[in-house]
Design an enzyme around this catalytic site. Sequence first.
Site, PDB file in Angstrom:
ATOM      1  N   ARG A  20       0.802  -1.230   0.000  1.00 28.93           N
ATOM      2  CA  ARG A  20       0.000   0.000   0.000  1.00 28.93           C
ATOM      3  C   ARG A  20       0.837   1.284   0.000  1.00 28.93           C
ATOM      4  O   ARG A  20       0.305   2.370  -0.200  1.00 28.93           O
ATOM      5  CB  ARG A  20      -0.954  -0.001   1.202  1.00 28.93           C
ATOM      6  CG  ARG A  20      -2.209  -0.807   0.919  1.00 28.93           C
ATOM      7  CD  ARG A  20      -3.170  -0.700   2.067  1.00 28.93           C
ATOM      8  NE  ARG A  20      -2.830  -1.602   3.155  1.00 28.93           N
ATOM      9  CZ  ARG A  20      -3.270  -1.472   4.409  1.00 28.93           C
ATOM     10  NH1 ARG A  20      -4.048  -0.449   4.739  1.00 28.93           N
ATOM     11  NH2 ARG A  20      -2.934  -2.340   5.327  1.00 28.93           N
ATOM     12  N   ASN A 230       1.207   1.497   7.147  1.00 28.41           N
ATOM     13  CA  ASN A 230       0.900   0.686   5.965  1.00 28.41           C
ATOM     14  C   ASN A 230       0.762   1.528   4.718  1.00 28.41           C
ATOM     15  O   ASN A 230       0.802   1.008   3.603  1.00 28.41           O
ATOM     16  CB  ASN A 230      -0.392  -0.098   6.181  1.00 28.41           C
ATOM     17  CG  ASN A 230      -0.217  -1.143   7.257  1.00 28.41           C
ATOM     18  OD1 ASN A 230       0.669  -1.988   7.162  1.00 28.41           O
ATOM     19  ND2 ASN A 230      -1.013  -1.054   8.307  1.00 28.41           N
TER      20      ASN A 230
END
Length: 460
Positions: A20, A230
Amino acid sequence: MANLLSPLSVIILAAGKGTRMKSAFPKVLHQLAGKPLLSHVYDTAISIGAENVCVVYGHEGEMLLNSCKDFKCSFAEQKQQLGTGHAVDHALPYLSMSDTVLILYGDVPLTTEATLKNLVDKVDEETIALLTVKLDDPTGYGRIVRDDNENVQCIVEQKDASPEQLHISEVNTGIMALKADLLRDMLAKINNENAQGEYYLTDVIGLAVAAGKKIEACFAASEHEVAGVNSRVQLAELERIYQLEHAKKLMESGVTLADPSRIDIRGNVSVGQDIFIDTNVTLTGDVSIEDFVQIGQGCVISDSSIAAGTIIKPYSVIENARIGAQVEIGPFARIRPGTEMADGSKVGNFVETKKAIIGAGTKISHLSYIGDSEIGCNVNIGAGTITCNYDGVNKHKTIIKDNAFIGSDTQLIAPVTVGAGVTVAAGSTITKDTSDDVLVISRTKQKEMVGWQRPVKINK
Ligand code: UD1
Ligand code: MG
């Protein structure tokens, strides 16, 4: 620490891809406060007294190893990411089985020393210490399952949890500490028969309970100290939290910040009292600032020391320099590496200095370049003075002795020495060393052309 007899080993899991992040770089090399996420975790491990650190890496290994050249630790490559249990297993050969092991994550940068020391203190032969946190929205995390007596029984991952278990708000941060031999024995028993087909580190908890061990769950002091990165959005969120915390520390030490949400600290800053820092200032590396210093808007200061009472006006850039007391810099000054400004000296707007020793009371007020120079005390350098230090191949030195006065638009062709008390007439090009206390002038005589006509426009 309670574990004085048992050395502390830290395993840092850092093999995940970080899809991500949408990046060519491993996630853990992305920077927070000017330092890779992984370095934050490594530094914390060292500061709590880890004698042995093992980083488990996977994606873009070469890049990661290059970036961690200064780490004093071992690296275990996990070629395929088959789960957190599988990852920890790769680190086991690098540990001594009598150690206490703390498991950290390369993408969780803000865990505090106090929290981790507390966790490690809880560990003994019979006890695993587990860091948990209660979340309003626990979606995605492993849930902490307790029995009727509130004793931790096991951790259930989101994808394996029953509808009732999904209601549990206490979640696993992933951070745990336990004896290395217990870790080894429990890891030997885990399998990948679960919803994700992964070897879960979290299964160690349930297996240890079944083996009669006790789980001490400690709550993290805040959500952000166990938050992982993330995405770049999460990275920016943690950056702001870090910055605000460090801004508060400065204020608590006696610094006034025009706006604590508009300062960036990317290193170690030591401060005195009654310092004022205006908005959008960036401090990088090792910066020390003494009492009563004022730093104007938009200044960038790295690896420098600034003594008491100095005023740095807006938009000045100072790098690797030693700045004395009661100095004035800027606005728009560029102080480059190797500059040393003595007390009461001044560098004004659009002045660049490099490897320049500037004596007490000396003023370089406007539009000058002073490089590879040694300038005495109470020298006045006029606007537009240039030390011509570079002949295209080598750098040469300019020396200007005490009380000299350099007229505007002077070029000093180094190597050259201007004597004490000398006045250099404006517009001079100084190519030879001068005596002391003389007027030096090197310019063509002014002429007047009487009856000169301006050109007239030709109409085509
Ligand atoms: C894990 C925990 C979960 C916890 C959550 C907290 C397990 C099985 N689950 O879930 O209980 O609530 O963290 O964030 O442990 N990694 C490797 N190699 C691997 C797999 C992972 O190095 O093979 C590293 C990743 O880079 C990452 C960390 O371990 O930094 C966590 O892995 P991830 O897959 O994100 O775990 P979660 O599913 O979030
Ligand atoms: Mg996962």
